[in-house]
Structure formats: C-alpha cells, structure tokens
Design a protein around this motif. Sequence first.
Motif, PDB file in Angstrom:
ATOM      1  N   GLU A 188      -4.186  44.570  20.677  1.00 57.23           N
ATOM      2  CA  GLU A 188      -5.228  45.553  20.403  1.00 57.23           C
ATOM      3  C   GLU A 188      -4.586  46.865  19.956  1.00 57.23           C
ATOM      4  OE1 GLU A 188      -8.950  45.054  23.158  1.00 57.23           O
ATOM      5  OE2 GLU A 188      -7.170  44.851  24.410  1.00 57.23           O
ATOM      6  N   TRP A 189      -5.355  47.683  19.295  1.00 60.65           N
ATOM      7  CA  TRP A 189      -4.887  48.974  18.829  1.00 60.65           C
ATOM      8  C   TRP A 189      -6.085  49.916  18.703  1.00 60.65           C
ATOM      9  CZ3 TRP A 189      -5.035  44.417  16.180  1.00 60.65           C
ATOM     10  CH2 TRP A 189      -5.877  44.337  15.080  1.00 60.65           C
ATOM     11  N   GLU A 190      -5.802  51.197  18.497  1.00 58.90           N
ATOM     12  CA  GLU A 190      -6.874  52.182  18.418  1.00 58.90           C
ATOM     13  C   GLU A 190      -6.885  52.860  17.057  1.00 58.90           C
ATOM     14  OE1 GLU A 190      -7.146  53.633  23.058  1.00 58.90           O
ATOM     15  OE2 GLU A 190      -5.803  54.690  21.699  1.00 58.90           O
ATOM     16  N   THR A 191      -8.060  53.309  16.659  1.00 57.93           N
ATOM     17  CA  THR A 191      -8.177  54.098  15.435  1.00 57.93           C
ATOM     18  C   THR A 191      -8.914  55.389  15.746  1.00 57.93           C
ATOM     19  OG1 THR A 191     -10.289  53.088  14.789  1.00 57.93           O
ATOM     20  CG2 THR A 191      -8.278  52.037  13.995  1.00 57.93           C
ATOM     21  N   ASP A 192      -8.560  56.434  15.052  1.00 64.21           N
ATOM     22  CA  ASP A 192      -9.204  57.736  15.238  1.00 64.21           C
ATOM     23  C   ASP A 192      -9.393  58.367  13.867  1.00 64.21           C
ATOM     24  OD1 ASP A 192     -10.336  59.819  16.560  1.00 64.21           O
ATOM     25  OD2 ASP A 192      -8.472  60.684  17.309  1.00 64.21           O
ATOM     26  N   GLU A 193     -10.232  59.363  13.794  1.00 63.14           N
ATOM     27  CA  GLU A 193     -10.460  60.041  12.524  1.00 63.14           C
ATOM     28  C   GLU A 193     -10.910  61.465  12.774  1.00 63.14           C
ATOM     29  OE1 GLU A 193     -14.790  58.755  11.091  1.00 63.14           O
ATOM     30  OE2 GLU A 193     -13.508  57.029  11.539  1.00 63.14           O
ATOM     31  N   LEU A 194     -10.708  62.309  11.760  1.00 63.33           N
ATOM     32  CA  LEU A 194     -11.126  63.698  11.845  1.00 63.33           C
ATOM     33  C   LEU A 194     -12.634  63.799  11.648  1.00 63.33           C
ATOM     34  CD1 LEU A 194      -8.347  65.318   9.607  1.00 63.33           C
ATOM     35  CD2 LEU A 194      -8.386  65.165  12.111  1.00 63.33           C
ATOM     36  N   ALA A 195     -13.206  64.848  12.219  1.00 62.04           N
ATOM     37  CA  ALA A 195     -14.632  65.102  11.984  1.00 62.04           C
ATOM     38  C   ALA A 195     -14.825  65.494  10.525  1.00 62.04           C
ATOM     39  CB  ALA A 195     -15.125  66.208  12.908  1.00 62.04           C
ATOM     40  N   ALA A 196     -15.991  65.225  10.007  1.00 61.28           N
ATOM     41  CA  ALA A 196     -16.292  65.605   8.624  1.00 61.28           C
ATOM     42  C   ALA A 196     -16.260  67.128   8.504  1.00 61.28           C
ATOM     43  CB  ALA A 196     -17.661  65.072   8.228  1.00 61.28           C
ATOM     44  N   PRO A 197     -15.735  67.657   7.392  1.00 61.16           N
ATOM     45  CA  PRO A 197     -15.695  69.116   7.226  1.00 61.16           C
ATOM     46  C   PRO A 197     -17.109  69.682   7.162  1.00 61.16           C
ATOM     47  CG  PRO A 197     -15.149  68.006   5.165  1.00 61.16           C
ATOM     48  CD  PRO A 197     -15.216  66.947   6.205  1.00 61.16           C
ATOM     49  N   GLY A 198     -17.269  70.908   7.692  1.00 63.68           N
ATOM     50  CA  GLY A 198     -18.582  71.535   7.680  1.00 63.68           C
ATOM     51  C   GLY A 198     -18.458  73.030   7.868  1.00 63.68           C
ATOM     52  N   ALA A 199     -19.572  73.702   7.870  1.00 64.21           N
ATOM     53  CA  ALA A 199     -19.587  75.153   8.036  1.00 64.21           C
ATOM     54  C   ALA A 199     -19.028  75.516   9.407  1.00 64.21           C
ATOM     55  CB  ALA A 199     -21.002  75.675   7.876  1.00 64.21           C
ATOM     56  N   ASN A 200     -18.178  76.558   9.488  1.00 61.10           N
ATOM     57  CA  ASN A 200     -17.551  76.981  10.745  1.00 61.10           C
ATOM     58  C   ASN A 200     -17.619  78.508  10.814  1.00 61.10           C
ATOM     59  OD1 ASN A 200     -16.002  77.298  13.035  1.00 61.10           O
ATOM     60  ND2 ASN A 200     -14.486  75.745  12.424  1.00 61.10           N
ATOM     61  N   VAL A 201     -18.737  79.015  11.260  1.00 64.92           N
ATOM     62  CA  VAL A 201     -18.986  80.466  11.284  1.00 64.92           C
ATOM     63  C   VAL A 201     -19.411  80.845  12.702  1.00 64.92           C
ATOM     64  CG1 VAL A 201     -20.301  82.363  10.282  1.00 64.92           C
ATOM     65  CG2 VAL A 201     -19.771  80.340   8.899  1.00 64.92           C
ATOM     66  N   ARG A 202     -18.688  81.785  13.347  1.00 64.50           N
ATOM     67  CA  ARG A 202     -18.988  82.155  14.732  1.00 64.50           C
ATOM     68  C   ARG A 202     -19.293  83.651  14.847  1.00 64.50           C
ATOM     69  NH1 ARG A 202     -20.491  77.554  16.990  1.00 64.50           N
ATOM     70  NH2 ARG A 202     -18.921  75.936  16.764  1.00 64.50           N
ATOM     71  N   GLU A 203     -20.140  83.948  15.861  1.00 63.02           N
ATOM     72  CA  GLU A 203     -20.551  85.347  16.070  1.00 63.02           C
ATOM     73  C   GLU A 203     -19.484  86.110  16.842  1.00 63.02           C
ATOM     74  OE1 GLU A 203     -24.193  85.604  18.168  1.00 63.02           O
ATOM     75  OE2 GLU A 203     -24.319  87.801  18.033  1.00 63.02           O
ATOM     76  N   GLU A 204     -19.309  87.350  16.527  1.00 67.03           N
ATOM     77  CA  GLU A 204     -18.363  88.228  17.229  1.00 67.03           C
ATOM     78  C   GLU A 204     -18.737  88.352  18.699  1.00 67.03           C
ATOM     79  OE1 GLU A 204     -17.735  91.950  15.204  1.00 67.03           O
ATOM     80  OE2 GLU A 204     -17.437  92.979  17.118  1.00 67.03           O
ATOM     81  N   GLY A 205     -17.774  88.185  19.618  1.00 68.92           N
ATOM     82  CA  GLY A 205     -18.021  88.300  21.053  1.00 68.92           C
ATOM     83  C   GLY A 205     -18.714  87.099  21.664  1.00 68.92           C
ATOM     84  N   GLU A 206     -18.839  86.058  20.947  1.00 69.67           N
ATOM     85  CA  GLU A 206     -19.588  84.868  21.402  1.00 69.67           C
ATOM     86  C   GLU A 206     -18.839  84.151  22.528  1.00 69.67           C
ATOM     87  OE1 GLU A 206     -21.749  81.286  18.996  1.00 69.67           O
ATOM     88  OE2 GLU A 206     -19.596  81.513  18.723  1.00 69.67           O
ATOM     89  N   GLU A 207     -19.562  83.673  23.520  1.00 64.43           N
ATOM     90  CA  GLU A 207     -18.980  82.862  24.583  1.00 64.43           C
ATOM     91  C   GLU A 207     -18.612  81.488  24.006  1.00 64.43           C
ATOM     92  OE1 GLU A 207     -17.156  82.145  27.199  1.00 64.43           O
ATOM     93  OE2 GLU A 207     -18.469  83.400  28.433  1.00 64.43           O
ATOM     94  N   TYR A 208     -17.539  80.877  24.539  1.00 68.51           N
ATOM     95  CA  TYR A 208     -17.137  79.561  24.057  1.00 68.51           C
ATOM     96  C   TYR A 208     -18.089  78.468  24.539  1.00 68.51           C
ATOM     97  CZ  TYR A 208     -12.584  81.664  22.951  1.00 68.51           C
ATOM     98  OH  TYR A 208     -11.585  82.438  22.448  1.00 68.51           O
TER      99      TYR A 208
END
Length: 331
Positions: free
Chosen positions: A49-69
């Motif tokens: 057996e073996w495993e496969t992985d992949e990156l998430a599809a690219p998308g918008a990445n915009v965050r608000e200043e001071g935002e909680e994680y």
Amino acid sequence: MAVLTNTFQTTQAVGNREELSDVVSRITPEDTPIYSLIEKGKCTTYHPEWETDELAAPGANVREEGEEYAFGAITPPKRLGNYTQIMRKDWIISATQEVTAEAGNVQKRKYQKLKKGVEIRKDVEFAIVDTNATVAGSTREFGSLSTWIVSNASRGAGGANGGFNIGTGLTVAPTDGTQRPFTKAILDTVMQQGYQNGANFRHVSVSPYVKSVFVTFMSDSNVAPFRYAVSQGGERNTIVATADYYEGPFGTVMIHPNRVQAVNGGVARNAFFIDSDMLSFLWLRQIQEDRDVAKTGDADKGVIIGEGTLKVHNERGLGVAADLFGLSSAS
C-alpha cells in the motif's frame, strides 16, 4: 527434353540424408514497452500500500488586519494499494528426449527455460495493459493500468471510468464506450487534462494500428508541415512517412507502438499516456526457476515463476484515450 529411361532420381532413393538446420528462427517479438519503461522495485507483502497527497486548488487569499486565526482541518492522504499476481510457466520433457541429438535443441531444458522466462515478461506487459480489475484472495490479480485512471480520461459515448475504490481497496474495471477513430483532438484533450491536473506525460503507448493513425496527423491542417530537400548527385531518396514525437500545446510525448496491445481488441482500444515517475512494478518474488520441483518419473520438469504488482503512484499523473479503433478502422 524428356528424362531418359532408367534415370535414377532422388524420389526413388532411400538413403539420402535429410538436411535440417540447427538454427531455429523465432519471430515472436520480445519487447515490452511499458514494463521496460517503468522503474522496478520490491515489495514485502502480497498487498503493498502507499499514500497520495495533493495541494489545495489555488484561490483568493485575502485577510483582514488584526484578524484572529482560524485553523482549517487537515485532509488525510489517500491510502491506495494493489495485490500481487502470481505468474507461472512450466514444461516437462522426457529424460530420453533431453539427451537425444536434436537440430536446434529447441525441445531441451535450456531453451525452454529461456523461452518461458521471456513469455512471462510479455505476460506482465499484457497484465499491465489489460482491463483486469484488482482481485484479492488466494488467486490474486493486480489492477491493470486502465482500471486506475479516472482524472485524465477520454472515453467513447457510454463509456465510464473504473478507478480505485477506497471502501473495498480494489480497482474497478472501466465500462467500454462506443469505439471511435483516434484523432489529434482526442490526443490534445487528454494532454490538456493531464497538464491541468499536474501530469507531465512523456510517453504514449498505443496499438500498432493507432500508431499508423497517429502518423497521419502530419496531414492535419493545424500541424506544421516538414519537408526534406531532394538529395543531389544521384543519391537515393527516401519517402518519409513516420513520426515518433508529438509536440503539442501541453508538452511533448513519444508515441510507442506496443505489439502486446495488438493481441486482442480489448487491449488495443486504449492509448496510455505515461509519466514514468508515476508508475512502477514491484516484485515480491522475481521471475526465477523453482529449483525445488521434485523429480518424479523418467522426465525433467521445470517451472518459471514470479509474483509482482503494478504500483500506480498517483493516477492523476497518467492518462488514457479509450474506446479507439485499435486493430483496424472498424475494430
């Protein structure tokens, strides 16, 4: 002129020696394109057996200043596997035949051992290009290449993908669609699918008939013509009517005619797009002679046996153009 009376001819002779050449001409080809192309490895169980992985599809990445994680969930890798398949060839020759003088020595242990070893290698190639779904149990069968590919597939009308079933741990055979001619559009479609899914196709394995159809792509109005200057000085000219590489908008691939894919219509209908880094063959038991076969009776017995499986590292790196006319323009 008529033959004079009482002329003794060879047809009347009884003691003329026969002439039988010691050279036996075997025409059956030994090439195994896909098996020879991919990496060979080892496995230690009948179910690697073996495993496969992949990156998430690219998308918008915009965050608000001071935002909680906020923390996203981790997607576990897919766990895949295949079962090993036992392949065997055997023979038995009487002890008398083994020591009898024979032209070519074809019906002898040494020749048969070599011949059976080559035949098993071709059986491995056949199992790779066949449409056999994975079978577990004591009579195991590894899932062939066509049963794995779902991401980069072009199929005829009514055709459907098979694929690896996470629940059962087995691959499912694809459903045949309506057969169609191989075209440049089909070639480009699969290469585009593969490019978008991260594949780097380098090779395409096809039946000999499909290779002959590929060569006609040079007549397509969208293909750049190539010309050779007529040689000077009375040298012989050559009609060039072949091509081995296709350089399209999504990469360059080498087109390999595969004789094993001409065995029947079932294996001839698929053209496989291969990135050799995404495919390997794992041996649990390398092809070898079983030296522990017990001698019984007045005969020499031999067995060549091996056990291995196909490892599809990530099916998104592979592709298939299915349901092609693979043996002729109508089959």
